[in-house]
Enzyme design. Structure first.
Site, PDB file in Angstrom:
ATOM      1  N   SER A   1       8.950   3.462 -14.265  1.00  0.00           N
ATOM      2  CA  SER A   1      10.092   4.699 -14.280  1.00  0.00           C
ATOM      3  C   SER A   1      10.290   5.188 -12.889  1.00  0.00           C
ATOM      4  O   SER A   1      11.283   5.731 -12.564  1.00  0.00           O
ATOM      5  CB  SER A   1       9.848   5.902 -15.122  1.00  0.00           C
ATOM      6  OG  SER A   1       9.514   5.217 -16.549  1.00  0.00           O
TER       7      SER A   1
ATOM      8  N   ILE B   1      -5.515   2.635 -14.942  1.00  0.00           N
ATOM      9  CA  ILE B   1      -4.553   3.385 -14.162  1.00  0.00           C
ATOM     10  C   ILE B   1      -3.059   3.285 -14.789  1.00  0.00           C
ATOM     11  O   ILE B   1      -2.393   2.472 -14.561  1.00  0.00           O
ATOM     12  CB  ILE B   1      -4.703   3.069 -12.816  1.00  0.00           C
ATOM     13  CG1 ILE B   1      -6.044   3.250 -12.274  1.00  0.00           C
ATOM     14  CG2 ILE B   1      -3.842   4.168 -12.049  1.00  0.00           C
ATOM     15  CD1 ILE B   1      -6.680   4.345 -12.220  1.00  0.00           C
ATOM     16  N   GLU B   2      -2.834   4.005 -16.008  1.00  0.00           N
ATOM     17  CA  GLU B   2      -1.367   3.992 -16.704  1.00  0.00           C
ATOM     18  C   GLU B   2      -0.748   5.174 -16.010  1.00  0.00           C
ATOM     19  O   GLU B   2      -1.307   5.720 -15.229  1.00  0.00           O
ATOM     20  CB  GLU B   2      -1.699   4.006 -17.994  1.00  0.00           C
ATOM     21  CG  GLU B   2      -2.535   5.116 -18.637  1.00  0.00           C
ATOM     22  CD  GLU B   2      -2.820   5.029 -20.394  1.00  0.00           C
ATOM     23  OE1 GLU B   2      -1.890   4.382 -21.043  1.00  0.00           O
ATOM     24  OE2 GLU B   2      -3.515   5.786 -20.699  1.00  0.00           O
TER      25      GLU B   2
ATOM     26  N   HIS C   1       5.686  12.246 -11.405  1.00  0.00           N
ATOM     27  CA  HIS C   1       5.425  13.275 -12.306  1.00  0.00           C
ATOM     28  C   HIS C   1       4.976  14.645 -11.755  1.00  0.00           C
ATOM     29  O   HIS C   1       4.010  14.601 -10.833  1.00  0.00           O
ATOM     30  CB  HIS C   1       4.831  12.865 -13.384  1.00  0.00           C
ATOM     31  CG  HIS C   1       5.117  11.587 -14.230  1.00  0.00           C
ATOM     32  ND1 HIS C   1       6.377  11.983 -15.001  1.00  0.00           N
ATOM     33  CD2 HIS C   1       4.825  10.644 -14.253  1.00  0.00           C
ATOM     34  CE1 HIS C   1       6.518  10.833 -15.652  1.00  0.00           C
ATOM     35  NE2 HIS C   1       5.771   9.918 -15.105  1.00  0.00           N
TER      36      HIS C   1
ATOM     37  N   LYS D   1       5.275   9.111 -22.573  1.00  0.00           N
ATOM     38  CA  LYS D   1       6.302  10.209 -22.410  1.00  0.00           C
ATOM     39  C   LYS D   1       7.349   9.839 -22.916  1.00  0.00           C
ATOM     40  O   LYS D   1       8.440  10.605 -22.885  1.00  0.00           O
ATOM     41  CB  LYS D   1       6.598  10.318 -20.690  1.00  0.00           C
ATOM     42  CG  LYS D   1       5.235  10.725 -20.233  1.00  0.00           C
ATOM     43  CD  LYS D   1       5.123  10.707 -18.717  1.00  0.00           C
ATOM     44  CE  LYS D   1       3.788  11.158 -17.866  1.00  0.00           C
ATOM     45  NZ  LYS D   1       2.966  10.013 -17.989  1.00  0.00           N
TER      46      LYS D   1
ATOM     47  N   ILE E   1       8.759   7.700 -11.255  1.00  0.00           N
ATOM     48  CA  ILE E   1       8.784   9.184 -11.239  1.00  0.00           C
ATOM     49  C   ILE E   1       7.572   9.458 -10.753  1.00  0.00           C
ATOM     50  O   ILE E   1       6.497   9.063 -10.830  1.00  0.00           O
ATOM     51  CB  ILE E   1       8.924   9.845 -12.694  1.00  0.00           C
ATOM     52  CG1 ILE E   1      10.110   8.876 -13.722  1.00  0.00           C
ATOM     53  CG2 ILE E   1       9.163  11.173 -12.691  1.00  0.00           C
ATOM     54  CD1 ILE E   1      11.462   8.974 -12.986  1.00  0.00           C
TER      55      ILE E   1
ATOM     56  N   GLU F   1      -5.467 -10.738  -3.777  1.00  0.00           N
ATOM     57  CA  GLU F   1      -4.543 -10.543  -4.647  1.00  0.00           C
ATOM     58  C   GLU F   1      -4.044 -12.065  -5.359  1.00  0.00           C
ATOM     59  O   GLU F   1      -3.699 -12.706  -4.559  1.00  0.00           O
ATOM     60  CB  GLU F   1      -3.321  -9.904  -4.170  1.00  0.00           C
ATOM     61  CG  GLU F   1      -1.871  -9.678  -5.039  1.00  0.00           C
ATOM     62  CD  GLU F   1      -2.015  -9.349  -6.306  1.00  0.00           C
ATOM     63  OE1 GLU F   1      -2.475  -8.196  -6.439  1.00  0.00           O
ATOM     64  OE2 GLU F   1      -1.730 -10.012  -7.151  1.00  0.00           O
TER      65      GLU F   1
ATOM     66  N   CYS G   1      25.653  -8.015  -8.891  1.00  0.00           N
ATOM     67  CA  CYS G   1      25.820  -9.565  -9.294  1.00  0.00           C
ATOM     68  C   CYS G   1      24.317 -10.252  -9.499  1.00  0.00           C
ATOM     69  O   CYS G   1      23.957 -11.107  -9.789  1.00  0.00           O
ATOM     70  CB  CYS G   1      26.663 -10.491  -8.496  1.00  0.00           C
ATOM     71  SG  CYS G   1      25.937 -10.982  -6.902  1.00  0.00           S
TER      72      CYS G   1
ATOM     73  N   ARG H   1       1.551  -1.021 -19.348  1.00  0.00           N
ATOM     74  CA  ARG H   1       0.616   0.118 -18.953  1.00  0.00           C
ATOM     75  C   ARG H   1      -0.894  -0.551 -19.245  1.00  0.00           C
ATOM     76  O   ARG H   1      -1.015  -1.159 -20.178  1.00  0.00           O
ATOM     77  CB  ARG H   1       0.920   1.221 -19.639  1.00  0.00           C
ATOM     78  CG  ARG H   1       2.243   1.757 -19.620  1.00  0.00           C
ATOM     79  CD  ARG H   1       2.471   2.757 -21.091  1.00  0.00           C
ATOM     80  NE  ARG H   1       3.809   3.206 -21.097  1.00  0.00           N
ATOM     81  CZ  ARG H   1       4.831   2.569 -21.656  1.00  0.00           C
ATOM     82  NH1 ARG H   1       4.554   1.380 -22.379  1.00  0.00           N
ATOM     83  NH2 ARG H   1       5.909   3.306 -21.633  1.00  0.00           N
TER      84      ARG H   1
HETATM   85  C1  LIG Z   1       6.488   1.366 -18.341  1.00  0.00           C
HETATM   86  C2  LIG Z   1       5.908   2.148 -17.481  1.00  0.00           C
HETATM   87  C3  LIG Z   1       6.423   3.262 -16.817  1.00  0.00           C
HETATM   88  C4  LIG Z   1       5.583   3.901 -15.902  1.00  0.00           C
HETATM   89  N1  LIG Z   1       6.161   5.017 -15.469  1.00  0.00           N
HETATM   90  C5  LIG Z   1       5.445   5.652 -14.487  1.00  0.00           C
HETATM   91  C6  LIG Z   1       5.974   6.729 -13.693  1.00  0.00           C
HETATM   92  O1  LIG Z   1       7.150   7.176 -13.955  1.00  0.00           O
HETATM   93  N2  LIG Z   1       5.283   7.355 -12.980  1.00  0.00           N
HETATM   94  C7  LIG Z   1       3.991   7.088 -12.603  1.00  0.00           C
HETATM   95  O2  LIG Z   1       3.254   8.163 -11.891  1.00  0.00           O
HETATM   96  N3  LIG Z   1       3.563   6.072 -13.109  1.00  0.00           N
HETATM   97  C8  LIG Z   1       4.199   5.237 -14.164  1.00  0.00           C
HETATM   98  N4  LIG Z   1       3.587   4.316 -14.577  1.00  0.00           N
HETATM   99  C9  LIG Z   1       2.314   3.606 -14.223  1.00  0.00           C
HETATM  100  C10 LIG Z   1       2.078   3.129 -13.105  1.00  0.00           C
HETATM  101  O3  LIG Z   1       3.085   2.292 -12.852  1.00  0.00           O
HETATM  102  C11 LIG Z   1       0.623   2.415 -12.786  1.00  0.00           C
HETATM  103  O4  LIG Z   1      -0.190   3.400 -13.096  1.00  0.00           O
HETATM  104  C12 LIG Z   1       0.593   1.874 -11.756  1.00  0.00           C
HETATM  105  O5  LIG Z   1       1.456   0.979 -11.065  1.00  0.00           O
HETATM  106  C13 LIG Z   1      -0.976   1.047 -11.638  1.00  0.00           C
HETATM  107  O6  LIG Z   1      -1.033   0.286 -10.268  1.00  0.00           O
HETATM  108  P1  LIG Z   1      -2.113  -0.475 -10.234  1.00  0.00           P
HETATM  109  O7  LIG Z   1      -2.190  -0.870  -8.653  1.00  0.00           O
HETATM  110  O8  LIG Z   1      -3.539   0.232 -10.621  1.00  0.00           O
HETATM  111  O9  LIG Z   1      -1.872  -1.799 -11.040  1.00  0.00           O
HETATM  112  P2  LIG Z   1      -1.088  -2.961 -10.775  1.00  0.00           P
HETATM  113  O10 LIG Z   1       0.346  -2.996 -10.291  1.00  0.00           O
HETATM  114  O11 LIG Z   1      -1.032  -3.758 -12.124  1.00  0.00           O
HETATM  115  O12 LIG Z   1      -1.816  -3.955  -9.743  1.00  0.00           O
HETATM  116  C14 LIG Z   1      -2.841  -4.777 -10.126  1.00  0.00           C
HETATM  117  C15 LIG Z   1      -3.074  -5.917  -9.329  1.00  0.00           C
HETATM  118  O13 LIG Z   1      -3.978  -6.782  -9.477  1.00  0.00           O
HETATM  119  C16 LIG Z   1      -3.782  -7.951  -9.340  1.00  0.00           C
HETATM  120  N5  LIG Z   1      -4.904  -8.636 -10.114  1.00  0.00           N
HETATM  121  C17 LIG Z   1      -4.988  -9.001 -11.414  1.00  0.00           C
HETATM  122  N6  LIG Z   1      -6.136  -9.597 -11.585  1.00  0.00           N
HETATM  123  C18 LIG Z   1      -6.471 -10.394 -10.542  1.00  0.00           C
HETATM  124  C19 LIG Z   1      -7.270 -11.231 -10.206  1.00  0.00           C
HETATM  125  N7  LIG Z   1      -8.004 -11.931 -11.173  1.00  0.00           N
HETATM  126  N8  LIG Z   1      -7.379 -11.721  -8.904  1.00  0.00           N
HETATM  127  C20 LIG Z   1      -6.659 -10.919  -7.868  1.00  0.00           C
HETATM  128  N9  LIG Z   1      -5.678 -10.189  -8.257  1.00  0.00           N
HETATM  129  C21 LIG Z   1      -5.664  -9.724  -9.541  1.00  0.00           C
HETATM  130  C22 LIG Z   1      -2.357  -8.187 -10.155  1.00  0.00           C
HETATM  131  O14 LIG Z   1      -1.784  -9.226  -9.667  1.00  0.00           O
HETATM  132  C23 LIG Z   1      -1.774  -6.744  -9.375  1.00  0.00           C
HETATM  133  O15 LIG Z   1      -0.965  -7.049  -8.340  1.00  0.00           O
HETATM  134  C24 LIG Z   1       4.332   3.530 -15.720  1.00  0.00           C
HETATM  135  C25 LIG Z   1       3.599   2.168 -16.140  1.00  0.00           C
HETATM  136  C26 LIG Z   1       4.634   1.432 -16.961  1.00  0.00           C
HETATM  137  C27 LIG Z   1       4.069   0.251 -17.489  1.00  0.00           C
END
Ligand SMILES: Cc1cc2nc3c(=O)[nH]c(=O)nc-3n(C[C@H](O)[C@H](O)[C@H](O)COP(=O)(O)OP(=O)(O)OC[C@H]3O[C@@H](n4cnc5c(N)ncnc54)[C@H](O)[C@@H]3O)c2cc1C
Length: 523
Positions: A47, A366-367, A51, A279, A49, A33, A467, A341
Site C-alpha cells: 500500500s 516482515i509483513e 503507518h 488492516k 503507507i 538477490e 496506457c 505478506r
Molecule cells: C498487500 C500488502 C500491503 C502492505 N502494505 C504495507 C504498507 O502500507 N506499509 C508498510 O509499512 N508495510 C506494508 N506491507 C509490508 C511490506 O511490504 C513488507 O513488510 C516489506 O516489503 C518486506 O520487505 P522484505 O525486504 O522483507 O521482503 P521482500 O521485498 O519480499 O524481499 C525479499 C527478497 O528476497 C529475495 N529472495 C527470496 N528468496 C531468495 C533466494 N533463494 N535467493 C536470493 N534472494 C532471494 C526476493 O527475490 C526478494 O527480493 C504490505 C505488504 C503486503 C503484501
C-alpha cells in the site's frame, strides 16, 4: 570460494535498509538477490503507507520498529531524495456498536507512543475529507500517517549502499546454507583457512545482462555473518541452520490502481477497522497522485504467485466503496497487482541471531508494517553485526543521495535549466507520465542501474500511466539496448524468462532497432 564478511540474502526494502546501515562501517558486504533488480518481491507490491503505529500490539517488535521507522522517514526522504507525503490517515467506524474497537485502537496507539491521535465524529471527519461516506459515524485520525514510494525508498537505499561500497549479485538464487564448520571445503582441506565460523552459501547464478554469463553456474561463498532478509522465503533459510523452526504463510493482497485524474478524490489514507488478517481495505492517494484501493487478505500456498483475480478485485472495489460517497472506479482502473505478506505463525517480526546459529541474523516475518519499519530494522540489525564483527565506522560515508530529476513535476525554469544541461530531458518518451529520455538514461546509469523495462518503470515511472507502456515500450527497449550496448533481443521485462522479442530477422542477423511509430510529434 569467495570470502565475504557479511552476506545479505534479499534486496527488498528490509535487505536494502540493512545494507545501507552496514555501508557506514568498514565491512565487506555482498547482497545476493535471485531477481534481476532490487525490490522485486513484496516491497514492490504494497500500500505504500508509512503507518503511524496504532495498529501493532504494544510490546511487539512490530510496534517498536513501526514507531521508530515512521519517525525516521521524513528526514530519510530528504537525505536520500525519495517521495514521501505526510497526508494523515483515518480509521473509519460505520456503526456505533463498533466504537469500542475504535477506542481500543486509540488506546493501543497511545500505549505505542503514537503522537496526535484523536477520535473525530463522522461530521468532523467529513469536514476534513469531503468524499467520505455519509455512513461514517466516527474516525480515528492519525496525523503522522504518510505515503511513500516503496520502490524509490528501496532503490535509494540500494544506490546509497552501493556508492558506499556494498556489492550486489543479482540473478543469484541461494539454494543452500550450512555452518562453515560442517563444510568439507572450509573445515577439512583448509582451502578456506580461517573460516572456522560463519556460513557457506551455495547459489545458482543465472545468465543475465548484469553478469554476462552464457550458462547457469553454481557458486559457493563463505560469510562470517549472514543476514536473512528473504521475505516469504526467510523461513526456509532459518530452518537450514537454526535449532528452532519458523513457518511463513504467504498472505496475498490484491489492489486496483486508479488513474491520476481521480487521485485527488481523497487526501488522507482511509482505513476501515482492522480484521483478524490485517488492516483491511483502504482507499488512498499514492505519493504520485493516483488513487489506490485494496488489499484483500488471502492465505496461499504458492510463494511466488502474485496473480490478481476477478473475485479479489471486485471485492476490493466493493469493500473500498463503503468508505466514500462514490468510488470513481468505473473506467478509471488502469492496472491491478498483488503482493504477498510474509506472515509468520507467531504473528510478530523475527529479528535477531537465530538460536543455534551464531552470526546468522534473521529479519523474518516482515509483513506489514515492514515498509515503515525497515529503516529502523536496518539500524538495529547493523548494531547486531557490530556486536559480532566489531567493525569501525567509515570516515568518508556519504549519507546523501540525489534522485533522478523529474521533468513532470519541475516548473518551466527548472525544465529549461535541465534541458540546457542535457537535451535528452526535452525528449518525451512516456507521454502519460511525461518521462523523458534523459530520465530513462539516468535510471540506467544510476549506481544500481536499471537493466529491464520494469527497472526503468519503477525508477522514473515510464509506462506507469494510463496506457501502461502501450506506446513507449519500443522506445524504451531501444534506449536500454543502446545504453547497455546489447542487441534489443536481449532486453527483458524483468530479467530471466521475461523476453520481449523472440526469433531473428532474416539470416540470423540481430535486430537493429525497433520501429517506433509516432516519433517526433510526441517528442
Ligand atoms: C498487500 C500488502 C500491503 C502492505 N502494505 C504495507 C504498507 O502500507 N506499509 C508498510 O509499512 N508495510 C506494508 N506491507 C509490508 C511490506 O511490504 C513488507 O513488510 C516489506 O516489503 C518486506 O520487505 P522484505 O525486504 O522483507 O521482503 P521482500 O521485498 O519480499 O524481499 C525479499 C527478497 O528476497 C529475495 N529472495 C527470496 N528468496 C531468495 C533466494 N533463494 N535467493 C536470493 N534472494 C532471494 C526476493 O527475490 C526478494 O527480493 C504490505 C505488504 C503486503 C503484501
Amino acid at each position: 570460494m569467495q570470502n565475504t564478511q557479511v552476506v545479505i540474502i534479499g534486496a527488498g526494502v528490509t535487505g536494502m535498509c540493512i545494507a545501507r546501515e552496514l555501508s557506514r562501517r568498514e565491512l565487506d558486504v555482498l547482497v545476493v538477490e535471485r531477481a534481476s533488480d532490487v525490490c522485486e518481491g513484496t516491497s514492490k507490491a504494497n500500500s505504500g503507507i508509512a503507518h503511524s503505529g496504532y495498529d501493532a500490539k504494544p510490546g511487539t517488535l512490530k510496534a517498536k520498529f513501526n514507531l521508530e521507522g515512521s519517525a525516521l522517514m521524513p528526514k530519510l526522504a530528504e537525505e536520500l531524495d525519495f517521495p514521501y507525503r505526510n497526508n494523515g490517515s483515518l480509521v473509519l467506524c460505520f456503526d456505533e456498536a463498533d466504537r469500542d474497537k475504535l477506542n481500543d485502537l486509540l488506546e493501543r496507539g497511545n500505549q505505542n507512543g503514537v503522537k496526535g491521535l484523536k477520535i473525530l465524529s463522522g461530521d468532523e471527519a467529513r469536514a476534513t475529507e469531503p468524499s467520505l461516506s455519509g455512513e461514517v459515524v466516527a474516525a480515528l485520525f492519525a496525523p503522522t500517517g504518510a505515503v511513500v514510494d516503496p520502490f524509490l525508498l528501496t532503490a535509494a537505499m540500494a544506490d546509497n549502499a552501493a556508492v558506499n561500497g556494498v556489492e550486489f549479485s543479482f540473478d543469484t538464487e541461494v539454494i543452500n546454507i550450512s555452518h562453515a564448520k560442517d563444510d568439507p571445503e572450509t573445515s577439512e582441506d583448509g582451502s578456506n583457512a580461517g573460516a572456522a565460523g560463519g556460513y557457506v552459501i551455495e547459489a545458482k547464478v543465472r545468465p543475465s545482462l548484469r553478469n554476462g554469463l552464457s550458462a547457469e553456474e553454481t557458486v559457493k561463498m563463505h560469510a562470517d555473518v549472514v543476514i536473512n532478509a528473504a521475505g516469504v522465503y526467510a523461513d526456509v533459510f532459518h530452518n537450514m541452520v537454526s535449532d528452532t523452526r519458523i513457518h511463513i504463510t504467504p498472505r496475498k493482497g490484491e489492489y486496483c490502481l486508479l488513474d491520476k485524474k481521480v487521485g485527488g478524490y481523497v487526501s488522507a489514507t482511509l482505513f476501515q477497522l482492522p480484521t483478524a488478517k490485517g488492516k483491511g481495505v483502504l482507499v488512498t492517494p499514492t505519493v504520485h497522485g493516483n488513487l489506490m484501493v485494496g488489499p484483500t487478505a488471502m492465505d496461499v500456498e504458492d510463494h511466488d504467485l502474485t496473480d490478481t483475480t476477478a473475485d479479489g478485485l471486485s471485492t476490493v472495489v466493493a469493500v473500498g466503496a463503503k468508505s466514500v460517497k462514490a468510488l470513481p472506479s468505473k473506467g478509471n482502473i488502469i492496472t491491478s497487482f498483488a503482493g504477498l505478506r510474509a506472515h509468520e505463525d507467531g504473528g510478530d517480526f523475527i529479528i535477531g541471531e537465530a538460536s543455534g546459529a551464531p552470526g546468522f541474523i534473521d529479519a523474518a516475518g516482515i509483513e506489514s508494517p515492514g515498509l515503515t519499519a525497515a529503516p529502523a530494522i536496518g539500524i538495529y540489525v547493523a548494531g547486531l553485526v557490530d556486536d559480532i564483527l566489531k567493525s569501525a565506522m567509515k570516515s568518508d560515508f556519504k549519507a546523501e543521495r540525489k534522485g533522478i530529476p523529474q521533468i513532470s513535476s519541475a516548473d518551466i525554469e527548472e525544465r529549461r535549466k535541465l534541458i540546457e544541461q542535457n537535451p535528452l530531458y526535452a525528449k518525451v518518451i512516456c507521454r502519460c507520465e511525461l518521462v523523458t529520455e534523459g530520465e530513462i538514461v539516468d535510471a540506467i546509469k544510476s549506481p544500481v542501474g536499471a537493466v529491464t523495462l520494469d527497472g526503468i518503470k519503477r525508477r522514473v515511472r515510464a509506462g506507469m500511466g494510463r496506457c501502461q507502456a502501450g506506446f513507449c515500450t519500443p522506445k524504451q527497449v531501444n534506449i536500454l539496448a543502446r545504453e547497455l550496448g546489447v542487441d534489443i533481443s536481449e532486453i527483458t521485462k524483468k530479467g530471466g524468462g521475461s523476453d520481449l522479442l523472440m526469433g531473428y530477422p532474416k539470416d540470423g542477423e540481430p535486430f537493429k532497432e525497433l520501429p517506433v511509430k509516432g516519433g517526433a510529434a510526441h517528442e
